[in-house]
Design an enzyme around this catalytic site. Sequence first.
Site, PDB file in Angstrom:
ATOM      1  N   TYR A 241      18.542  55.867  45.620  1.00  0.00           N
ATOM      2  CA  TYR A 241      18.250  55.596  47.026  1.00  0.00           C
ATOM      3  C   TYR A 241      16.833  56.072  47.378  1.00  0.00           C
ATOM      4  O   TYR A 241      16.018  55.306  47.908  1.00  0.00           O
ATOM      5  CB  TYR A 241      19.304  56.299  47.893  1.00  0.00           C
ATOM      6  CG  TYR A 241      18.966  56.404  49.364  1.00  0.00           C
ATOM      7  CD1 TYR A 241      18.857  55.261  50.161  1.00  0.00           C
ATOM      8  CD2 TYR A 241      18.762  57.653  49.974  1.00  0.00           C
ATOM      9  CE1 TYR A 241      18.547  55.365  51.523  1.00  0.00           C
ATOM     10  CE2 TYR A 241      18.465  57.761  51.326  1.00  0.00           C
ATOM     11  CZ  TYR A 241      18.356  56.619  52.090  1.00  0.00           C
ATOM     12  OH  TYR A 241      18.053  56.718  53.430  1.00  0.00           O
ATOM     13  N   LYS A 245      13.555  53.839  48.289  1.00  0.00           N
ATOM     14  CA  LYS A 245      12.952  53.988  49.620  1.00  0.00           C
ATOM     15  C   LYS A 245      11.460  54.309  49.483  1.00  0.00           C
ATOM     16  O   LYS A 245      10.641  53.820  50.252  1.00  0.00           O
ATOM     17  CB  LYS A 245      13.649  55.091  50.423  1.00  0.00           C
ATOM     18  CG  LYS A 245      15.040  54.762  50.907  1.00  0.00           C
ATOM     19  CD  LYS A 245      15.121  53.641  51.921  1.00  0.00           C
ATOM     20  CE  LYS A 245      14.776  54.031  53.327  1.00  0.00           C
ATOM     21  NZ  LYS A 245      15.035  52.941  54.310  1.00  0.00           N
TER      22      LYS A 245
HETATM   23  N1  LIG Z   1      21.725  58.247  58.024  1.00  0.00           N
HETATM   24  C1  LIG Z   1      20.798  59.116  57.670  1.00  0.00           C
HETATM   25  O1  LIG Z   1      21.056  60.338  57.597  1.00  0.00           O
HETATM   26  C2  LIG Z   1      19.390  58.659  57.370  1.00  0.00           C
HETATM   27  C3  LIG Z   1      18.415  59.647  57.132  1.00  0.00           C
HETATM   28  C4  LIG Z   1      17.107  59.255  56.905  1.00  0.00           C
HETATM   29  C5  LIG Z   1      16.772  57.930  56.913  1.00  0.00           C
HETATM   30  N2  LIG Z   1      17.726  56.975  57.126  1.00  0.00           N
HETATM   31  C6  LIG Z   1      17.327  55.576  57.135  1.00  0.00           C
HETATM   32  O2  LIG Z   1      17.670  55.048  58.400  1.00  0.00           O
HETATM   33  C7  LIG Z   1      18.005  53.674  58.273  1.00  0.00           C
HETATM   34  C8  LIG Z   1      19.350  53.439  58.898  1.00  0.00           C
HETATM   35  O3  LIG Z   1      20.295  54.284  58.258  1.00  0.00           O
HETATM   36  P1  LIG Z   1      21.829  54.262  58.654  1.00  0.00           P
HETATM   37  O4  LIG Z   1      22.353  55.611  58.364  1.00  0.00           O
HETATM   38  O5  LIG Z   1      21.981  53.691  59.990  1.00  0.00           O
HETATM   39  O6  LIG Z   1      22.366  53.259  57.551  1.00  0.00           O
HETATM   40  P2  LIG Z   1      23.753  52.475  57.457  1.00  0.00           P
HETATM   41  O7  LIG Z   1      24.691  52.954  58.495  1.00  0.00           O
HETATM   42  O8  LIG Z   1      24.157  52.517  56.039  1.00  0.00           O
HETATM   43  O9  LIG Z   1      23.338  50.980  57.828  1.00  0.00           O
HETATM   44  C9  LIG Z   1      22.560  50.195  56.990  1.00  0.00           C
HETATM   45  C10 LIG Z   1      22.275  48.905  57.697  1.00  0.00           C
HETATM   46  O10 LIG Z   1      21.467  48.074  56.849  1.00  0.00           O
HETATM   47  C11 LIG Z   1      22.066  46.797  56.779  1.00  0.00           C
HETATM   48  N3  LIG Z   1      21.754  46.130  55.524  1.00  0.00           N
HETATM   49  C12 LIG Z   1      21.982  46.583  54.268  1.00  0.00           C
HETATM   50  N4  LIG Z   1      21.596  45.659  53.372  1.00  0.00           N
HETATM   51  C13 LIG Z   1      21.116  44.612  54.072  1.00  0.00           C
HETATM   52  C14 LIG Z   1      20.579  43.353  53.715  1.00  0.00           C
HETATM   53  N5  LIG Z   1      20.448  43.005  52.441  1.00  0.00           N
HETATM   54  N6  LIG Z   1      20.175  42.509  54.698  1.00  0.00           N
HETATM   55  C15 LIG Z   1      20.315  42.852  56.001  1.00  0.00           C
HETATM   56  N7  LIG Z   1      20.832  44.032  56.406  1.00  0.00           N
HETATM   57  C16 LIG Z   1      21.225  44.887  55.454  1.00  0.00           C
HETATM   58  C17 LIG Z   1      23.554  47.065  56.903  1.00  0.00           C
HETATM   59  O11 LIG Z   1      24.200  45.860  57.212  1.00  0.00           O
HETATM   60  P3  LIG Z   1      25.732  45.540  56.797  1.00  0.00           P
HETATM   61  O12 LIG Z   1      26.532  46.038  57.966  1.00  0.00           O
HETATM   62  O13 LIG Z   1      25.766  44.089  56.618  1.00  0.00           O
HETATM   63  O14 LIG Z   1      26.015  46.312  55.547  1.00  0.00           O
HETATM   64  C18 LIG Z   1      23.542  48.090  58.024  1.00  0.00           C
HETATM   65  O15 LIG Z   1      23.368  47.459  59.257  1.00  0.00           O
HETATM   66  C19 LIG Z   1      17.955  53.355  56.781  1.00  0.00           C
HETATM   67  O16 LIG Z   1      16.727  52.737  56.509  1.00  0.00           O
HETATM   68  C20 LIG Z   1      18.024  54.712  56.115  1.00  0.00           C
HETATM   69  O17 LIG Z   1      17.364  54.704  54.880  1.00  0.00           O
HETATM   70  C21 LIG Z   1      19.044  57.315  57.362  1.00  0.00           C
END
Ligand SMILES: NC(=O)c1ccc[n+]([C@@H]2O[C@H](COP(=O)([O-])OP(=O)(O)OC[C@H]3O[C@@H](n4cnc5c(N)ncnc54)[C@H](OP(=O)(O)O)[C@@H]3O)[C@@H](O)[C@H]2O)c1
Length: 498
Positions: A241, A245
């Site tokens: 991951y 990223k």
């Molecule tokens: N959560 C954390 O603690 C954290 C920390 C630091 C950074 N981030 C970053 O913040 C962002 C959001 O994280 P999150 O926690 O909200 O992630 P999440 O809940 O896992 O959601 C991921 C999203 O990306 C979509 N997605 C995945 N593959 C895709 C594709 N091929 N085409 C279109 N959409 C796609 C998913 O859609 P589906 O519903 O269709 O799967 C979902 O809407 C990410 O970039 C992550 O790297 C998160």
Amino acid sequence: MRISEMDVDRVVGYFKGKSILITGSTGFLGKVLVEKILRVQPDVKKLFLLIRASDVESVKFRIHNEIMGKQIFQVLKEKHGLEFDNFVKEKICPLVGDVMHENFGLDTVKLREVSKDIDVIINGAATTNFSERYDVAFDTNVLGVKHTCEFAKKCTKLKMLLHVSTAYVAGEKEGLITEKTFLMGETLRVGTHLDIEIELNLIKDTKRELRASSSTEKAERKTMKELGLKRARNFGWPNTYLFTKAMGEMMIGHLRGDVPVVIIRPSIITSTIKEPLPGWIEGIRTVDTVIMGHAKQTLPFFVINLDLTLDMIPGDMVVNAMMAAMAAHSEDHQAQIIYHVTSSVLNPTPSSLVIDSMHRYFVENPPCKGRNGERVRLKKMRIFSTLARLRLYTAIKYELPLEMLRLLSIALCGVFSRRYNELNRKYRFLMHMIELYAPFALFKGCFDDTNLERLRMAMNKDDQINNGAYSLDFDPKSIHWVDYFYGVHIPGVLKYCV
Ligand SMILES: NC(=O)c1ccc[n+]([C@@H]2O[C@H](COP(=O)([O-])OP(=O)(O)OC[C@H]3O[C@@H](n4cnc5c(N)ncnc54)[C@H](OP(=O)(O)O)[C@@H]3O)[C@@H](O)[C@H]2O)c1
């Protein structure tokens, strides 16, 4: 808008009349973002939500169920009353699309239509699974960013592309980690050079070979997962991951041309602290895996150094920072700026505080289990400060008895083989999970957030914290971690994730 001219009204005003394309809106952070924009700026022109689905009806269904149907939209629903559905229809434009594909898989007509309209792109889509298959992680987190950049260049009136990365692209660095961009080919391991094209070819060749040898779906998944971890570790990242990223960030620097870009790097995103309701969260990850494992008594031990700090930041603060950063750098064609949205410099959370709050919470509020709601008998979680210590303990306490059970089962013609397989599977799963989270739990760095502090200083402090109906607070200093963990986050995880 110049940074010195920023205040809450101007930031919120920035989104008035804008058309914004959002990827990742069905995810945790995406929902907090969509809700906030619709609530604080009802005069936003359109939110184009790019969502994976077979057709537009399925996208509408997903928006209805997976976004608007969630409790985080309750406040907005109450605000609009019976007009809520009409408001959503007017503001939300569903788009069938997948970031893995060029132009997100939009046909030429749709592409032309949409690209004329978009003012801002927010790319939050990612696969967030730490040990994802390499091909899937690469297609989403690397090629997905490439496709987003290429799409951005086609948007004739685009003012801003905001990409959501993660602070942990820094890998396992120690000391103060600055908001510095990645150069193409940069790695975290001295003596290695990364070529993204070579990685892509490696994935293609591996898949071709697997298919030529008629390997099963299961074997292919295993090989692709192992390949991701192997490549990540080869270049110094702890998992697939974070590695992908980091490559995604490199793609942006390489391809953005003169598109104004903001990259935000949050640390571990936790439940909302304040808006629209405290404690809202979705998905059990990182620190919440430990909380839930303790509540269910399925995680008897864990590795975390209680002398270190954990970097966490509530989801609503991340969204507030995103909104301020977009407004601040709109149409600044020189800009490719990184923002650490983190807490470890200004208000670090000792790991011990998290573990103590968790123990205290469950002692005072013992979790229930079973149909009759019997109270779980809590045993204190054993904490190890290094993986080596944990492995030594588990070798004696778990692996040895497991091995004895296996030998006994062989001697008794397999009488215990089912029991052995079950216990062995559970144990391996636990160890795998702990090893995946160890880089976060044992992280020795802290994230410099000078750029974000500059934004915070520019905005009126009182205004940020309380503007009456809403706030744009993204100052970690305002978090009282004990109160937040005990009173907001843990109850939120139990309420919204279970
Ligand atoms: N959560 C954390 O603690 C954290 C920390 C630091 C950074 N981030 C970053 O913040 C962002 C959001 O994280 P999150 O926690 O909200 O992630 P999440 O809940 O896992 O959601 C991921 C999203 O990306 C979509 N997605 C995945 N593959 C895709 C594709 N091929 N085409 C279109 N959409 C796609 C998913 O859609 P589906 O519903 O269709 O799967 C979902 O809407 C990410 O970039 C992550 O790297 C998160």
